[in-house]
Design a protein around this motif. Structure first.
Motif, short mmCIF file in Angstrom:
data_model
loop_
_atom_site.label_atom_id
_atom_site.label_comp_id
_atom_site.label_asym_id
_atom_site.label_seq_id
_atom_site.Cartn_x
_atom_site.Cartn_y
_atom_site.Cartn_z
N UNK A 138 0.80 -1.21 0.00
CA UNK A 138 0.00 0.00 0.00
C UNK A 138 0.84 1.27 0.00
N UNK A 139 1.96 1.27 0.68
CA UNK A 139 2.79 2.47 0.76
C UNK A 139 3.94 2.45 -0.23
N UNK A 140 4.01 1.43 -1.06
CA UNK A 140 5.07 1.32 -2.06
C UNK A 140 4.75 2.18 -3.28
N UNK A 141 5.78 2.77 -3.89
CA UNK A 141 5.58 3.51 -5.13
C UNK A 141 5.11 2.54 -6.20
N UNK A 142 4.04 2.91 -6.89
CA UNK A 142 3.43 1.99 -7.85
C UNK A 142 4.38 1.62 -8.98
N UNK A 143 5.24 2.55 -9.37
CA UNK A 143 6.15 2.29 -10.47
C UNK A 143 7.23 1.27 -10.17
N UNK A 144 7.41 0.94 -8.90
CA UNK A 144 8.44 -0.04 -8.53
C UNK A 144 7.90 -1.47 -8.48
N UNK A 145 6.61 -1.63 -8.74
CA UNK A 145 6.02 -2.97 -8.68
C UNK A 145 6.21 -3.68 -10.02
N UNK A 146 5.95 -4.98 -10.00
CA UNK A 146 6.04 -5.78 -11.22
C UNK A 146 4.89 -5.42 -12.16
N UNK A 147 5.02 -5.84 -13.41
CA UNK A 147 3.96 -5.57 -14.38
C UNK A 147 2.64 -6.17 -13.97
N UNK A 148 2.68 -7.38 -13.42
CA UNK A 148 1.45 -8.01 -12.98
C UNK A 148 0.79 -7.27 -11.84
N UNK A 149 1.60 -6.78 -10.91
CA UNK A 149 1.05 -6.02 -9.78
C UNK A 149 0.49 -4.68 -10.25
N UNK A 150 1.15 -4.06 -11.22
CA UNK A 150 0.63 -2.82 -11.76
C UNK A 150 -0.71 -3.04 -12.47
N UNK A 151 -0.87 -4.18 -13.14
CA UNK A 151 -2.14 -4.48 -13.77
C UNK A 151 -3.24 -4.67 -12.72
N UNK A 152 -2.90 -5.37 -11.63
CA UNK A 152 -3.85 -5.50 -10.54
C UNK A 152 -4.28 -4.13 -10.02
N UNK A 153 -3.31 -3.22 -9.90
CA UNK A 153 -3.60 -1.89 -9.40
C UNK A 153 -4.50 -1.12 -10.37
N UNK A 154 -4.27 -1.27 -11.67
CA UNK A 154 -5.09 -0.58 -12.66
C UNK A 154 -6.55 -1.02 -12.56
N UNK A 155 -6.77 -2.32 -12.38
CA UNK A 155 -8.13 -2.82 -12.24
C UNK A 155 -8.74 -2.37 -10.92
N UNK A 156 -7.95 -2.47 -9.85
CA UNK A 156 -8.43 -2.06 -8.53
C UNK A 156 -8.77 -0.58 -8.50
N UNK A 157 -7.94 0.24 -9.12
CA UNK A 157 -8.21 1.69 -9.16
C UNK A 157 -9.53 1.96 -9.87
N UNK A 158 -9.79 1.28 -10.99
CA UNK A 158 -11.06 1.46 -11.70
C UNK A 158 -12.23 1.05 -10.82
N UNK A 159 -12.07 -0.03 -10.07
CA UNK A 159 -13.15 -0.51 -9.21
C UNK A 159 -13.44 0.46 -8.07
N UNK A 160 -12.46 1.26 -7.69
CA UNK A 160 -12.68 2.23 -6.61
C UNK A 160 -13.69 3.31 -7.01
N UNK A 161 -13.97 3.44 -8.29
CA UNK A 161 -15.02 4.36 -8.73
C UNK A 161 -16.41 3.75 -8.51
N UNK A 162 -16.46 2.50 -8.06
CA UNK A 162 -17.69 1.73 -7.87
C UNK A 162 -18.53 1.75 -9.15
N UNK A 163 -17.98 1.27 -10.25
CA UNK A 163 -18.70 1.34 -11.52
C UNK A 163 -19.82 0.31 -11.62
#
Length: 244
Positions: A138-163
């Motif tokens: 949670x406190x890690x810079x997003x750019x330092x994560x693996x590609x797979x973790x960044x993809x998880x974050x992209x999906x999770x960020x979209x879900x935070x809009x409660x679409x």
């Protein structure tokens, strides 16, 4: 091939959609329906118009002709932030996370337009349950994560809009097979929680395996549509898109 919609009202309807980049036509007369609670996938080769379709739904690209209707309301012509406010969120191709911000800050930005502050903590808990690795970072810079973790974050960020409708653009791109399986399992779980999904994916076999229905685009035109399971067993589709 056509699909019977019975009398149900679609959540999303595209009718005779035409989209161009200058003089280059990218989408040519596309008509499709996404019903509430479905996973629908768009498949096709590079340049078929799949990502352009999602960008146009999100308001990032303007249609030259045709209409886009969401929950009975015309949204073509609306700015992107209004479309998000109405209930459509996108995890874009290439992830597009904010690399210098923490995972937590990226998630908070996904909920930027929300007014129901009381629900944010519960929704963050939900996305961290879907993607436990993000909870460890949670406190890690997003750019330092693996590609797979960044993809998880992209999906999770979209879900935070409660679409109500989640648009996913190439969620498996560049991922190892074990992470591809995780991403598609998670897409099924997202639908089980009540979110409708429109998925663009180069990995046609995986997409057809998780989707209810599919549309096949070719050079901006709709070539086929139907039940995903039926298209997966179609020899023509297998030869063209599944390596069969």
């Amino acid at each position: 091939m056509s699909f019977a919609y019975a009398d149900a009202e679609p959540l999303l309807a595209l009718d005779d959609l035409h989209v161009s980049y200058g003089n280059i036509a990218a989408v040519k007369g596309l008509t499709l329906r996404v019903m509430p609670g479905e996973i629908v996938t768009l498949i096709g080769s590079n340049g078929a118009g799949k990502s352009t379709t999602l960008r146009t739904i999100s308001g990032l690209q303007r249609p030259r002709r045709g209409t886009i209707t969401f929950q009975g309301k015309r949204i073509d012509g609306l700015p992107t932030h209004e479309i998000v406010r109405l209930g459509i969120a996108q995890a874009p191709e290439g992830r597009r996370i904010f690399p210098r911000m923490s995972v937590r800050e990226n998630l908070e930005l996904g909920a930027f337009l929300r007014q129901d502050q009381d629900g944010l903590a519960a929704d963050q808990d939900y996305v961290l349950t879907l993607f436990p690795r993000l909870n460890e970072r949670l406190e890690q810079k997003a750019g330092t994560m693996s590609g797979g973790e960044q993809q998880m974050l992209a999906v999770a960020r979209a879900l935070m809009a409660r679409p109500t409708l989640l648009l996913l653009d190439e969620p498996s791109m560049g991922l190892a097979p074990v992470l591809v399986e995780l991403i598609f399992d998670t897409i099924s779980r997202i639908r089980e929680q009540g979110t409708t999904v429109l998925l663009v994916e180069q990995n046609a076999l995986a997409a057809l395996g998780v989707a209810d229905r599919a549309y096949v685009l070719e050079s901006g035109h709709l070539k086929l549509e139907g039940r995903a399971a039926s298209l997966a067993s179609d020899p023509e589709i297998a030869k063209a898109y599944l390596g069969g």
